[in-house]
Design a protein around this motif. Structure first.
Motif, PDB file in Angstrom:
ATOM      1  N   LEU A 104       4.144   7.173  21.206  1.00 29.63           N
ATOM      2  CA  LEU A 104       4.173   7.852  19.912  1.00 29.63           C
ATOM      3  C   LEU A 104       4.733   6.911  18.846  1.00 29.63           C
ATOM      4  CD1 LEU A 104       3.718  10.507  18.360  1.00 29.63           C
ATOM      5  CD2 LEU A 104       6.030  11.201  19.030  1.00 29.63           C
ATOM      6  N   LEU A 105       3.918   6.605  17.847  1.00 30.27           N
ATOM      7  CA  LEU A 105       4.336   5.771  16.716  1.00 30.27           C
ATOM      8  C   LEU A 105       4.817   6.683  15.601  1.00 30.27           C
ATOM      9  CD1 LEU A 105       4.531   3.088  15.120  1.00 30.27           C
ATOM     10  CD2 LEU A 105       2.096   3.367  14.550  1.00 30.27           C
ATOM     11  N   CYS A 106       6.095   6.558  15.244  1.00 25.83           N
ATOM     12  CA  CYS A 106       6.701   7.408  14.220  1.00 25.83           C
ATOM     13  C   CYS A 106       7.104   6.549  13.018  1.00 25.83           C
ATOM     14  CB  CYS A 106       7.919   8.130  14.771  1.00 25.83           C
ATOM     15  SG  CYS A 106       7.541   9.293  16.109  1.00 25.83           S
ATOM     16  N   THR A 107       6.595   6.900  11.870  1.00 23.82           N
ATOM     17  CA  THR A 107       6.930   6.181  10.640  1.00 23.82           C
ATOM     18  C   THR A 107       6.885   7.149   9.473  1.00 23.82           C
ATOM     19  OG1 THR A 107       4.625   5.654  10.084  1.00 23.82           O
ATOM     20  CG2 THR A 107       5.809   4.047  11.439  1.00 23.82           C
ATOM     21  N   PHE A 108       7.687   6.875   8.449  1.00 25.52           N
ATOM     22  CA  PHE A 108       7.484   7.538   7.175  1.00 25.52           C
ATOM     23  C   PHE A 108       6.346   6.797   6.481  1.00 25.52           C
ATOM     24  CE2 PHE A 108       8.441   8.643   2.751  1.00 25.52           C
ATOM     25  CZ  PHE A 108       8.685  10.009   2.880  1.00 25.52           C
ATOM     26  N   PRO A 109       5.578   7.468   5.605  1.00 28.24           N
ATOM     27  CA  PRO A 109       4.494   6.773   4.908  1.00 28.24           C
ATOM     28  C   PRO A 109       4.956   5.494   4.216  1.00 28.24           C
ATOM     29  CG  PRO A 109       4.352   9.132   4.503  1.00 28.24           C
ATOM     30  CD  PRO A 109       5.639   8.902   5.239  1.00 28.24           C
ATOM     31  N   LYS A 110       4.111   4.476   4.274  1.00 28.84           N
ATOM     32  CA  LYS A 110       4.300   3.187   3.606  1.00 28.84           C
ATOM     33  C   LYS A 110       5.347   2.311   4.277  1.00 28.84           C
ATOM     34  CE  LYS A 110       1.611   2.956   1.338  1.00 28.84           C
ATOM     35  NZ  LYS A 110       0.164   2.942   1.755  1.00 28.84           N
ATOM     36  N   ASP A 144      11.182  -0.452  -1.651  1.00 30.86           N
ATOM     37  CA  ASP A 144       9.772  -0.819  -1.527  1.00 30.86           C
ATOM     38  C   ASP A 144       8.933   0.364  -1.064  1.00 30.86           C
ATOM     39  OD1 ASP A 144       9.484  -3.491  -2.423  1.00 30.86           O
ATOM     40  OD2 ASP A 144      10.419  -4.252  -0.602  1.00 30.86           O
ATOM     41  N   VAL A 145       9.519   1.255  -0.236  1.00 28.37           N
ATOM     42  CA  VAL A 145       8.800   2.458   0.176  1.00 28.37           C
ATOM     43  C   VAL A 145       8.477   3.319  -1.042  1.00 28.37           C
ATOM     44  CG1 VAL A 145       9.011   4.668   1.400  1.00 28.37           C
ATOM     45  CG2 VAL A 145       9.699   2.548   2.519  1.00 28.37           C
ATOM     46  N   MET A 146       9.441   3.486  -1.948  1.00 28.08           N
ATOM     47  CA  MET A 146       9.219   4.298  -3.147  1.00 28.08           C
ATOM     48  C   MET A 146       8.075   3.751  -3.988  1.00 28.08           C
ATOM     49  SD  MET A 146      11.347   6.836  -3.055  1.00 28.08           S
ATOM     50  CE  MET A 146      11.476   6.861  -1.259  1.00 28.08           C
ATOM     51  N   VAL A 147       8.057   2.446  -4.195  1.00 24.70           N
ATOM     52  CA  VAL A 147       7.013   1.815  -5.018  1.00 24.70           C
ATOM     53  C   VAL A 147       5.650   1.937  -4.348  1.00 24.70           C
ATOM     54  CG1 VAL A 147       6.167  -0.373  -5.920  1.00 24.70           C
ATOM     55  CG2 VAL A 147       8.579   0.219  -6.173  1.00 24.70           C
ATOM     56  N   SER A 148       5.608   1.632  -3.058  1.00 24.40           N
ATOM     57  CA  SER A 148       4.344   1.675  -2.338  1.00 24.40           C
ATOM     58  C   SER A 148       3.795   3.094  -2.254  1.00 24.40           C
ATOM     59  CB  SER A 148       4.539   1.097  -0.929  1.00 24.40           C
ATOM     60  OG  SER A 148       3.308   0.962  -0.261  1.00 24.40           O
ATOM     61  N   PHE A 149       4.695   4.068  -2.026  1.00 31.25           N
ATOM     62  CA  PHE A 149       4.257   5.463  -1.922  1.00 31.25           C
ATOM     63  C   PHE A 149       3.760   5.976  -3.275  1.00 31.25           C
ATOM     64  CE2 PHE A 149       5.469   9.819   0.102  1.00 31.25           C
ATOM     65  CZ  PHE A 149       4.166   9.959   0.545  1.00 31.25           C
ATOM     66  N   TYR A 150       4.397   5.550  -4.340  1.00 30.14           N
ATOM     67  CA  TYR A 150       3.942   5.961  -5.673  1.00 30.14           C
ATOM     68  C   TYR A 150       2.502   5.516  -5.905  1.00 30.14           C
ATOM     69  CZ  TYR A 150       3.391   6.056 -10.752  1.00 30.14           C
ATOM     70  OH  TYR A 150       2.915   6.281 -12.020  1.00 30.14           O
ATOM     71  N   ASN A 151       2.209   4.272  -5.594  1.00 32.09           N
ATOM     72  CA  ASN A 151       0.858   3.753  -5.791  1.00 32.09           C
ATOM     73  C   ASN A 151      -0.148   4.394  -4.844  1.00 32.09           C
ATOM     74  OD1 ASN A 151       0.778   1.278  -7.812  1.00 32.09           O
ATOM     75  ND2 ASN A 151       2.737   1.175  -6.742  1.00 32.09           N
ATOM     76  N   TYR A 207       6.969  15.299   3.745  1.00 34.15           N
ATOM     77  CA  TYR A 207       7.552  15.038   5.070  1.00 34.15           C
ATOM     78  C   TYR A 207       9.073  15.168   5.062  1.00 34.15           C
ATOM     79  CZ  TYR A 207       2.979  13.321   6.651  1.00 34.15           C
ATOM     80  OH  TYR A 207       1.642  13.214   6.998  1.00 34.15           O
ATOM     81  N   GLY A 208       9.612  15.905   4.105  1.00 38.28           N
ATOM     82  CA  GLY A 208      11.052  16.101   4.017  1.00 38.28           C
ATOM     83  C   GLY A 208      11.762  15.091   3.148  1.00 38.28           C
ATOM     84  N   GLY A 209      11.035  14.031   2.745  1.00 38.60           N
ATOM     85  CA  GLY A 209      11.637  12.969   1.948  1.00 38.60           C
ATOM     86  C   GLY A 209      12.169  11.863   2.840  1.00 38.60           C
ATOM     87  N   TYR A 210      12.151  10.629   2.338  1.00 37.06           N
ATOM     88  CA  TYR A 210      12.524   9.478   3.176  1.00 37.06           C
ATOM     89  C   TYR A 210      13.997   9.480   3.566  1.00 37.06           C
ATOM     90  CZ  TYR A 210      12.255   4.643   4.908  1.00 37.06           C
ATOM     91  OH  TYR A 210      12.270   3.499   5.687  1.00 37.06           O
TER      92      TYR A 210
END
Length: 313
Positions: free
Chosen positions: A59-65, A141-148, A182-185
């Protein structure tokens, strides 16, 4: 309705309707507008939690980006033992997006992925200590990437709420965790760290996006060892080369990984999964005031949690 089978004009109308719809909510978390979730949020989420995991499942678990597609390709190559690109989209094995009956009938070993919060992943997988790969990335960087990403993905934007809006609107929203996809990072990471600390979850391989960028071959070797796969140094170097950002993007665009369907649904007709693949781009987006505000949020949300992020390479 299969949006991809529609004519370009009909597809745009359908996508516009999806963009306007509010996010489904489950257990306090906003979720992307994947068809199975939209059809019956409660049923699909409970089916994920009660999923009949197998000992051979990974199982690969990640938050987006956080490098999901990148790590998915790396692990797929490790499992097959060579650096050939894999066909098909990871969505076919993404728990919140796929048909769970088809996933249940897929042959072993199943390489499954999800962005869901820890408390929503399959209970049997956690309780029995089956293999989990957890990948994290520095929050800025997650915030910037997720925004785009959100701005172009109809499943994660919401016209009715004018979300994501401008960058300034968005980063304020994220700091207040209003559109908590997803509940927020912050919650996502905190929940995982608490579960690892208290041994609620075991057999977890934790990796950082930035370490994979800095030392790809060494990180691939760590992953291979966790997966009990013996690979030669040459194969690991070949995997690192094939999965470099540029080569993976080129392979996706050229069809080496199968048809790239994301441009068909993207607002600007590009693949919104890949953007820059760098560390430190946040400095081009955050103002001094926004950075100070964000640092205060990080200090508050991660108090007592031993997480050290790399913000530039």
């Amino acid at each position: 309705m299969d949006i991809l089978s529609l004519s370009p004009e009909e597809r745009e109308k359908a996508l516009d309707a999806v963009r306007k719809v509010k996010f489904p909510i489950y257990d306090g978390c906003m979720l992307p507008k994947f068809p199975p979730i939209m059809a019956n949020t409660e049923k699909h989420m409970q089916s994920i939690r009660n999923f009949d995991s197998r000992e051979s499942d990974i199982l690969l678990c990640t938050f987006p980006k956080c490098g999901t597609h990148w790590v998915h390709e790396i692990v797929s190559m490790i499992l097959q033992g060579d650096a050939r690109y894999t066909k098909g989209h990871k969505l076919n094995f993404m728990m919140e997006a796929c048909n769970l009956e088809e996933l249940a009938n897929a042959p072993s070993p199943r390489f499954i992925n999800t962005h869901l919060a820890f408390r929503h992943i399959p209970k049997k997988h956690v309780d029995n200590g089956y293999k989990i790969i957890l990948v994290s990335r520095n929050p800025k960087d997650v915030m910037v990437s997720f925004y785009n990403h959100i701005d172009r993905d109809p499943l994660t934007s919401c016209g009715e709420d004018n979300f994501p809006g401008t960058w300034s609107d968005y980063i304020q929203d994220m700091c207040e965790n209003r559109h908590n996809i997803y509940g927020g990072y912050f919650n996502y990471l905190s929940e995982w760290e608490e579960a690892k600390k208290t041994k609620v979850v075991t057999n977890v391989h934790s990796a950082f996006y930035e370490d994979l960028k800095k030392n790809p071959v060494a990180e691939i070797a760590r992953l291979a060892a966790f997966l009990n796969k013996e690979l030669s140094s040459q194969v690991m170097e070949d995997i690192a080369n094939k999965c470099s950002f540029k080569n993976l993007v080129d392979a996706t665009k050229s069809g080496q990984k199968g048809e790239d369907v994301l441009p068909l649904v993207s607002r600007d007709k590009t693949n919104f999964v890949f953007r820059k693949g760098t560390t430190g781009d946040w400095k081009n987006w955050f103002t001094v005031a926004q950075n100070e505000m964000f640092d205060q949020v990080l200090e508050r949300e991660f108090k007592g949690i031993d997480l050290k992020f790399t913000y530039e390479l």
